[in-house]
Design an enzyme around this catalytic site. Structure first.
Site, PDB file in Angstrom:
ATOM      1  N   ASP A 112       0.836  -1.200   0.000  1.00 27.30           N
ATOM      2  CA  ASP A 112       0.000   0.000   0.000  1.00 27.30           C
ATOM      3  C   ASP A 112       0.871   1.250   0.000  1.00 27.30           C
ATOM      4  O   ASP A 112       0.628   2.203  -0.745  1.00 27.30           O
ATOM      5  CB  ASP A 112      -0.906  -0.033   1.237  1.00 27.30           C
ATOM      6  CG  ASP A 112      -2.104   0.890   1.121  1.00 27.30           C
ATOM      7  OD1 ASP A 112      -2.481   1.263  -0.008  1.00 27.30           O
ATOM      8  OD2 ASP A 112      -2.684   1.222   2.169  1.00 27.30           O
TER       9      ASP A 112
ATOM     10  N   HIS B 168      -4.543   2.955  -6.980  1.00 29.14           N
ATOM     11  CA  HIS B 168      -5.709   2.630  -6.165  1.00 29.14           C
ATOM     12  C   HIS B 168      -6.971   2.460  -7.011  1.00 29.14           C
ATOM     13  O   HIS B 168      -7.850   1.666  -6.654  1.00 29.14           O
ATOM     14  CB  HIS B 168      -5.918   3.684  -5.071  1.00 29.14           C
ATOM     15  CG  HIS B 168      -5.153   3.384  -3.821  1.00 29.14           C
ATOM     16  ND1 HIS B 168      -3.808   3.619  -3.705  1.00 29.14           N
ATOM     17  CD2 HIS B 168      -5.540   2.832  -2.636  1.00 29.14           C
ATOM     18  CE1 HIS B 168      -3.389   3.250  -2.503  1.00 29.14           C
ATOM     19  NE2 HIS B 168      -4.415   2.752  -1.838  1.00 29.14           N
TER      20      HIS B 168
ATOM     21  N   HIS C 256      -6.699  -0.985  -8.259  1.00 29.27           N
ATOM     22  CA  HIS C 256      -7.059  -1.871  -7.135  1.00 29.27           C
ATOM     23  C   HIS C 256      -8.566  -2.013  -7.017  1.00 29.27           C
ATOM     24  O   HIS C 256      -9.103  -3.112  -6.863  1.00 29.27           O
ATOM     25  CB  HIS C 256      -6.502  -1.339  -5.818  1.00 29.27           C
ATOM     26  CG  HIS C 256      -7.223  -1.881  -4.614  1.00 29.27           C
ATOM     27  ND1 HIS C 256      -8.381  -1.296  -4.115  1.00 29.27           N
ATOM     28  CD2 HIS C 256      -6.993  -2.968  -3.839  1.00 29.27           C
ATOM     29  CE1 HIS C 256      -8.813  -1.999  -3.093  1.00 29.27           C
ATOM     30  NE2 HIS C 256      -8.000  -3.013  -2.901  1.00 29.27           N
TER      31      HIS C 256
ATOM     32  N   HIS D 201      -5.563  -5.776   0.566  1.00 32.21           N
ATOM     33  CA  HIS D 201      -5.606  -4.482  -0.127  1.00 32.21           C
ATOM     34  C   HIS D 201      -4.233  -4.100  -0.680  1.00 32.21           C
ATOM     35  O   HIS D 201      -4.085  -3.782  -1.861  1.00 32.21           O
ATOM     36  CB  HIS D 201      -6.109  -3.419   0.856  1.00 32.21           C
ATOM     37  CG  HIS D 201      -6.019  -2.015   0.346  1.00 32.21           C
ATOM     38  ND1 HIS D 201      -6.972  -1.446  -0.453  1.00 32.21           N
ATOM     39  CD2 HIS D 201      -5.064  -1.059   0.533  1.00 32.21           C
ATOM     40  CE1 HIS D 201      -6.637  -0.200  -0.738  1.00 32.21           C
ATOM     41  NE2 HIS D 201      -5.479   0.061  -0.154  1.00 32.21           N
TER      42      HIS D 201
END
Length: 377
Positions: free
Chosen positions: A169, A264, A267, A281
């Site tokens: 992340d 993101h 993602h 994540h």
């Protein structure tokens, strides 16, 4: 140019810090709604009991079903109301933390991560999922958490995969902040709670946020492998402390005040793939970072530096690494279309983006990652 920077009121990081949790609850009153999975509470029960006794406070355990979803938020808000809780504590991983943010709505919020798997703890935003685990929406609150309390002893004793996911992340932070700065896009720090962006003055990222984001990336490269080794042995070392700070504080401030971009958004598209649901994540964001670098045609040297880091610490570099052994053209376009919905961060890239270009970047990144792994065998 209007700029914005946002941060929690207080960040504390150290060994056995949960023993001081009662002190911070006491600044709000004598009771707190504790949002945490039973297994996370079990890991720190002795410390919770000790701090409750020392400071004379009461924890009302609300439990947590595993998803930051609208039904779960409503359920926990009722528990807080019924027990007249003075503050809310989010203890555990990213989804429990985000749920606590939604329950508290920015008031009297204490965040206590038991893993360093995401940069969610410091932010004034949350990611809401459907009860089934697919991405639903982002939520924003009027302020960041009042207190972020990090017990490094607890994090050192968590499975190493969580720490590595946090590095995934954090890996995106600099590249997304850089893209946001290049495109002069707006950042989340400038968006007031409950006000649509088109009804308020937007804000750009600060130089400070970009510097923090770059330092986050450099810290990962310098201390990531060493921190993983410490976590494997459940010990706290300077490298582990630095990576915990990078995963949580530097990445948290960097993404929120520096901006999100392609990684993101990709993602979020990948959450549609059922085979990827069991991956964290940060693991999916790591692959999203590679896809973003391909999308912007970053220098080969930069892409290979990111690939080297990912492989050194065990982060995904191809779709198979997140459970996607095969992907149909239809599935690929569903992912790309999800990444390109109007409210997504993909439009912070400094050039026009469409689903076709995102789909192409995903396929190319997958091939590059696979080929790079084969070269190292």
């Amino acid at each position: 140019m209007r700029k914005a920077f946002i941060s929690p009121s207080k960040y504390i990081q150290g060994e056995n810090e949960i023993l001081n949790l009662g002190y911070f609850v006491k600044t709000f009153g004598t009771s707190a709604l504790l949002i945490a999975h039973p297994e996370d509470i079990k890991r720190v029960q002795d410390k919770l009991d000790a701090t409750a006794e020392k400071y004379g406070i009461t924890f009302f355990e609300g439990g947590f079903n595993g998803e930051c979803s609208r039904p779960e938020i409503s359920r926990l808000q009722e528990i807080a109301k019924e027990n007249n809780c003075d503050c809310t504590i989010g203890l555990g991983g990213g989804k429990a933390i985000d749920t606590a943010k939604c329950v508290a709505e920015g008031e009297g919020l204490i965040i206590v991560p038991t893993i360093a798997a995401t940069d969610a703890p410091t932010s004034h935003s949350a990611v809401i999922y459907t009860p089934e685990g697919a991405f639903d929406d982002y939520a924003y609150f009027k302020q960041s958490p009042s207190v972020v309390l990090i017990d490094t002893t607890v994090i050192a004793n968590a499975p190493t995969r969580f720490l590595v996911s946090g590095m995934g992340d954090a890996l995106s932070t600099y590249f997304e902040a850089r893209a946001t700065a290049r495109s002069f896009s707006n950042v989340n720090a400038g968006l007031p709670c409950g006000v649509r962006e088109d009804l308020c003055s937007p804000a750009k990222g600060t130089n400070a946020a970009l510097v923090l984001a770059e330092h986050c990336y450099n810290t990962l490269l310098e201390d990531g492998v060493k921190a993983k080794a410490a976590s494997d042995h459940n010990v706290v070392t300077p490298a582990l402390e630095n990576i915990i700070e990078a995963n949580i504080l530097l990445s948290g401030l960097g993404f929120e005040s520096g901006g999100l971009a392609g990684a993101h958004a990709i993602h979020d598209g990948l959450t549609l793939l059922e085979s990827a649901h069991h991956y964290f994540h940060g693991e999916k964001v790591a692959f999203g970072t590679l896809a973003q670098l391909v999308l912007e045609n970053a220098p080969t040297e930069e892409i290979e530096k990111v690939l080297d880091f990912c492989l050194a610490v065990g982060l995904p570099v191809c779709l198979a690494d997140i459970g996607v052994e095969q992907i149909t053209q239809e599935e690929l376009m569903e992912v790309a279309n999800k990444a390109c919905i109007p409210e997504e961060s993909i439009y912070s890239m400094p050039f026009p983006v469409n689903p076709e270009s995102v789909a192409a970047a995903i396929l190319a990144a997958d091939q590059i990652g696979n080929d790079y792994k084969k070269r190292l065998i």
